[in-house]
Design a protein around this motif. Structure first.
Motif, PDB file in Angstrom:
ATOM      1  N   SER A 121       0.822  -1.207   0.000  1.00  0.00           N
ATOM      2  CA  SER A 121       0.000   0.000   0.000  1.00  0.00           C
ATOM      3  C   SER A 121       0.857   1.259   0.000  1.00  0.00           C
ATOM      4  CB  SER A 121      -0.905   0.012   1.234  1.00  0.00           C
ATOM      5  OG  SER A 121      -1.562   1.257   1.343  1.00  0.00           O
ATOM      6  N   PRO A 122       0.550   2.212  -0.874  1.00  0.00           N
ATOM      7  CA  PRO A 122       1.297   3.472  -0.870  1.00  0.00           C
ATOM      8  C   PRO A 122       1.001   4.323   0.370  1.00  0.00           C
ATOM      9  CG  PRO A 122      -0.487   3.561  -2.470  1.00  0.00           C
ATOM     10  CD  PRO A 122      -0.455   2.164  -1.940  1.00  0.00           C
ATOM     11  N   ALA A 123      -0.041   3.971   1.120  1.00  0.00           N
ATOM     12  CA  ALA A 123      -0.396   4.727   2.322  1.00  0.00           C
ATOM     13  C   ALA A 123       0.374   4.250   3.551  1.00  0.00           C
ATOM     14  CB  ALA A 123      -1.900   4.621   2.586  1.00  0.00           C
ATOM     15  N   GLU A 125       1.683   6.337   6.351  1.00  0.00           N
ATOM     16  CA  GLU A 125       2.007   7.691   5.900  1.00  0.00           C
ATOM     17  C   GLU A 125       0.931   8.592   6.499  1.00  0.00           C
ATOM     18  OE1 GLU A 125       4.502   8.813   4.184  1.00  0.00           O
ATOM     19  OE2 GLU A 125       5.359   6.983   3.349  1.00  0.00           O
ATOM     20  N   GLY A 126       1.296   9.743   6.931  1.00  0.00           N
ATOM     21  CA  GLY A 126       0.300  10.648   7.495  1.00  0.00           C
ATOM     22  C   GLY A 126      -0.039  10.315   8.936  1.00  0.00           C
ATOM     23  N   PRO A 127      -1.039  11.004   9.461  1.00  0.00           N
ATOM     24  CA  PRO A 127      -1.391  10.863  10.877  1.00  0.00           C
ATOM     25  C   PRO A 127      -1.958   9.482  11.223  1.00  0.00           C
ATOM     26  CG  PRO A 127      -2.436  12.798   9.882  1.00  0.00           C
ATOM     27  CD  PRO A 127      -1.827  12.008   8.779  1.00  0.00           C
ATOM     28  N   ILE A 128      -1.498   8.932  12.317  1.00  0.00           N
ATOM     29  CA  ILE A 128      -1.972   7.627  12.784  1.00  0.00           C
ATOM     30  C   ILE A 128      -3.455   7.677  13.106  1.00  0.00           C
ATOM     31  CG2 ILE A 128      -1.787   5.971  14.676  1.00  0.00           C
ATOM     32  CD1 ILE A 128       1.216   6.575  14.618  1.00  0.00           C
ATOM     33  N   ASP A 129      -3.890   8.775  13.704  1.00  0.00           N
ATOM     34  CA  ASP A 129      -5.305   8.891  14.060  1.00  0.00           C
ATOM     35  C   ASP A 129      -6.198   8.787  12.833  1.00  0.00           C
ATOM     36  OD1 ASP A 129      -4.702   9.099  16.717  1.00  0.00           O
ATOM     37  OD2 ASP A 129      -4.787  11.296  16.760  1.00  0.00           O
ATOM     38  N   MET A 142       0.212   2.684  18.805  1.00  0.00           N
ATOM     39  CA  MET A 142       1.257   2.535  19.821  1.00  0.00           C
ATOM     40  C   MET A 142       2.554   3.151  19.318  1.00  0.00           C
ATOM     41  SD  MET A 142       2.086  -1.524  19.447  1.00  0.00           S
ATOM     42  CE  MET A 142       3.864  -1.491  19.370  1.00  0.00           C
ATOM     43  N   ALA A 143       3.052   4.119  20.040  1.00  0.00           N
ATOM     44  CA  ALA A 143       4.368   4.710  19.768  1.00  0.00           C
ATOM     45  C   ALA A 143       4.576   5.060  18.294  1.00  0.00           C
ATOM     46  CB  ALA A 143       5.474   3.780  20.262  1.00  0.00           C
ATOM     47  N   GLY A 144       3.617   5.737  17.693  1.00  0.00           N
ATOM     48  CA  GLY A 144       3.770   6.169  16.316  1.00  0.00           C
ATOM     49  C   GLY A 144       3.483   5.098  15.281  1.00  0.00           C
ATOM     50  N   ARG A 158      -6.520   6.602   2.054  1.00  0.00           N
ATOM     51  CA  ARG A 158      -5.690   7.584   1.371  1.00  0.00           C
ATOM     52  C   ARG A 158      -5.059   8.473   2.437  1.00  0.00           C
ATOM     53  NH1 ARG A 158      -6.214   4.272  -1.787  1.00  0.00           N
ATOM     54  NH2 ARG A 158      -7.579   4.261  -3.577  1.00  0.00           N
ATOM     55  N   ALA A 159      -3.746   8.436   2.522  1.00  0.00           N
ATOM     56  CA  ALA A 159      -3.050   9.230   3.535  1.00  0.00           C
ATOM     57  C   ALA A 159      -3.215  10.706   3.245  1.00  0.00           C
ATOM     58  CB  ALA A 159      -1.564   8.868   3.573  1.00  0.00           C
ATOM     59  N   THR A 160      -3.453  11.460   4.306  1.00  0.00           N
ATOM     60  CA  THR A 160      -3.499  12.924   4.194  1.00  0.00           C
ATOM     61  C   THR A 160      -2.429  13.475   5.116  1.00  0.00           C
ATOM     62  OG1 THR A 160      -5.176  13.029   5.924  1.00  0.00           O
ATOM     63  CG2 THR A 160      -5.955  13.002   3.666  1.00  0.00           C
ATOM     64  N   THR A 161      -1.411  14.009   4.551  1.00  0.00           N
ATOM     65  CA  THR A 161      -0.292  14.509   5.370  1.00  0.00           C
ATOM     66  C   THR A 161      -0.439  15.976   5.653  1.00  0.00           C
ATOM     67  OG1 THR A 161       0.983  14.795   3.344  1.00  0.00           O
ATOM     68  CG2 THR A 161       1.313  12.773   4.604  1.00  0.00           C
TER      69      THR A 161
END
Length: 119
Positions: A49-51, A68-72, A88-90, A116-119
């Motif tokens: 996955s590219p995400a 990639e992007g925020p874990i939340d 956990m820890a990033g 889809r990652a949103t950075t």
């Protein structure tokens, strides 16, 4: 007396955990291969996955990765698709177990593909 009571309570709790472990070893060891296979399939999908930035080596039923992007955002997306994971820890952690069947694995794979990652 207080210390003895606390010690007794701790031993009783340890006994419950030991009984659960013994039951699992007696009843479920033969199906651990399914959990490990599902974890490998999950790790391979994450790796493709590219995400996903990084997937740690997967040797058991635990899959740990860094999106990639925020874990939340990843955890929220998974939750919206009915997939449970822990932050956990990033990183994010999946665990395959008796409660995860092939249908659940496919739901997780579908959720990963649609993220889809949103950075």
């Amino acid at each position: 007396m207080r210390r003895a009571g606390r010690a007794r309570k701790s031993l009783r709790q340890a006994g419950y955990l030991a009984a659960a472990g013994i039951y699992a070893l007696d009843q479920h060891v033969s199906r651990l291969a399914d959990d490990h296979r599902r974890a490998r399939d999950l790790a391979a999908a994450l790796d493709a996955s590219p995400a996903i930035r990084e997937v740690l080596p997967t040797e058991t039923n635990i899959v740990i990765f860094e999106p990639e992007g925020p874990i939340d955002a990843m955890l929220d997306h998974l939750r919206e698709h009915g997939v449970r994971a822990a932050g956990m820890a990033g990183r994010v952690r999946f665990v395959t177990h008796l409660g995860v069947d092939d249908e659940g694995l496919e739901r997780a794979l579908s959720a990963i593909r649609s993220f889809r990652a949103t950075t």
